[in-house]
Design a protein around this motif. Structure first.
Motif, short mmCIF file in Angstrom:
data_model
loop_
_atom_site.label_atom_id
_atom_site.label_comp_id
_atom_site.label_asym_id
_atom_site.label_seq_id
_atom_site.Cartn_x
_atom_site.Cartn_y
_atom_site.Cartn_z
N PRO A 13 0.81 -1.23 0.00
CA PRO A 13 0.00 0.00 0.00
C PRO A 13 0.84 1.28 0.00
N ASN A 14 2.07 1.18 0.53
CA ASN A 14 2.94 2.37 0.53
C ASN A 14 3.63 2.61 -0.82
N GLY A 15 3.31 1.76 -1.82
CA GLY A 15 3.86 1.96 -3.16
C GLY A 15 5.12 1.17 -3.46
N LYS A 41 12.82 -11.03 -0.63
CA LYS A 41 12.87 -12.44 -0.25
C LYS A 41 11.75 -12.80 0.72
N SER A 42 11.62 -12.02 1.80
CA SER A 42 10.58 -12.33 2.79
C SER A 42 9.20 -12.19 2.18
N SER A 43 9.02 -11.20 1.32
CA SER A 43 7.73 -11.05 0.65
C SER A 43 7.40 -12.30 -0.16
N MET A 45 8.68 -15.37 0.30
CA MET A 45 8.50 -16.51 1.21
C MET A 45 7.13 -16.46 1.88
N ARG A 46 6.73 -15.27 2.33
CA ARG A 46 5.41 -15.15 2.97
C ARG A 46 4.29 -15.45 1.98
N THR A 47 4.50 -15.07 0.72
CA THR A 47 3.46 -15.32 -0.29
C THR A 47 3.33 -16.82 -0.56
N PRO A 81 9.99 -18.68 9.88
CA PRO A 81 10.06 -17.27 9.51
C PRO A 81 11.33 -16.62 10.05
N GLN A 82 11.61 -15.44 9.54
CA GLN A 82 12.83 -14.74 9.97
C GLN A 82 12.78 -14.43 11.45
N GLU A 83 11.63 -14.01 11.90
CA GLU A 83 11.48 -13.73 13.32
C GLU A 83 10.26 -14.48 13.85
P1 ADP Z 1 13.23 -8.26 6.17
O1 ADP Z 1 14.53 -8.22 6.91
O2 ADP Z 1 12.78 -9.61 5.79
O3 ADP Z 1 13.18 -7.25 5.06
P2 ADP Z 1 12.04 -6.44 7.95
O4 ADP Z 1 12.76 -6.56 9.24
O5 ADP Z 1 12.38 -5.38 6.98
O6 ADP Z 1 12.13 -7.85 7.23
O7 ADP Z 1 10.49 -6.41 8.19
C1 ADP Z 1 9.88 -6.99 9.32
C2 ADP Z 1 8.38 -6.82 9.18
O8 ADP Z 1 8.06 -5.45 8.85
C3 ADP Z 1 7.81 -7.65 8.05
O9 ADP Z 1 6.59 -8.22 8.48
C4 ADP Z 1 7.59 -6.70 6.91
O10 ADP Z 1 6.45 -7.05 6.16
C5 ADP Z 1 7.36 -5.37 7.63
N1 ADP Z 1 7.93 -4.27 6.84
C6 ADP Z 1 9.13 -4.21 6.25
N2 ADP Z 1 9.30 -3.07 5.60
C7 ADP Z 1 8.15 -2.36 5.79
C8 ADP Z 1 7.70 -1.08 5.37
N3 ADP Z 1 8.45 -0.29 4.59
N4 ADP Z 1 6.49 -0.68 5.77
C9 ADP Z 1 5.72 -1.47 6.52
N5 ADP Z 1 6.10 -2.69 6.95
C10 ADP Z 1 7.29 -3.13 6.59
#
Ligand code: ADP
Ligand code: ADP
Length: 224
Positions: A13-15, A41-43, A45-47, A81-83
């Protein structure tokens, strides 16, 4: 079983365009998804894990149309998951038992058998009755993979599992992954080139939401 991802895109949503037409075919064995922080990557994996919806694209795992049949996918999925949070006062075996029930391993003896094997495999047998609040980072990651392996998953996703581990713990963890079995699809998402080089016969590079390269480390990773 094979995982096939076609034209997967996601704009938040933030573009931020986190995924831009990702195409990937992943066969059984260890597959590395390599990319810098923010690559998507996390996006991705979550998908795949059905925890978030893409804007477009398809994901097929064996006979399962993943985006249409999320429950079917979750039944065969192990996701680290990562965390992840663990109730600090609970013991390792208590936590494993809890997650085993959630995974649908209803038979008590079957649960106990799987938990015994996984504790042994992750070198946590001696710590099984200890509260996880006192665990080291490496022990927590090993418990995380034990949780992911409950219920005998066919698709295993581990997201940045070695971040923050010291070299000994890192090797212990990577060895554990390499033992999981060749008839399972294992995706290791990481920004650490060595993790992929040491472990993954095949890998892809993701950057800026796009797949830049797919291949085998011996062919490509030396030039990275
Ligand atoms: P990663 O190290 O995998 O990029 P982050 O630590 O950046 O993960 O993100 C942790 C959580 O915050 C995730 O659930 C992610 O979807 C969310 N997140 C990451 N970047 C943003 C952002 N710019 N705006 C909102 N949520 C975010
Ligand atoms: P990686 O896991 O490779 O570090 P992510 O998938 O966590 O990459 O992030 C890809 C991009 O999407 C980053 O720019 C990140 O800030 C952004 N992002 C991730 N999750 C969210 C979210 N929930 N909302 C908004 N932006 C996000």
């Amino acid at each position: 079983m094979r995982l096939t991802i076609r034209d997967l895109s996601k704009t938040y949503p933030n573009g931020v365009r986190a995924l831009r037409g990702v195409d990937l075919t992943i066969h059984t064995g260890m597959f590395g998804l390599l990319g810098p922080n923010g690559a998507g990557k996390s996006s991705l994996m979550r998908t795949i894990a059905t925890l978030q919806e893409p804007d477009s694209g398809t994901i097929q795992f064996g006979p399962i149309d993943v985006l249409r049949h999320k429950t079917a996918l979750r039944e065969v999925l192990g996701y680290l998951p990562q965390e992840f949070g663990l109730y600090p006062n609970l013991s390792a075996e208590h936590i494993l038992d809890h997650f085993a029930v959630l995974k649908g391993v209803v038979d008590v003896r079957e649960r106990r058998a799987q938990i015994d094997v996984l504790l042994e495999q992750t070198n946590l047998t001696n710590a099984r009755k200890k509260a996880v609040g006192g665990f080291s980072g490496g022990m927590k990651q090993r418990l995380g993979i034990a949780i992911a392996l409950l219920g005998r998953p066919r698709l295993i996703i581990v997201d940045e599992p070695t971040a923050g581990l010291d070299p000994t713990e890192r090797h212990r963890f990577l060895n554990l992954l390499s033992d999981i079995g060749q008839d399972v699809v294992v995706i290791l998402s990481t920004h650490i080139v060595e993790d992929v080089a040491e472990l993954c016969p095949n890998f892809a590079i993701l950057a800026g939401g796009e797949i830049l390269y797919t291949g085998a480390p011996e062919a490509g990773i030396a030039g990275l």
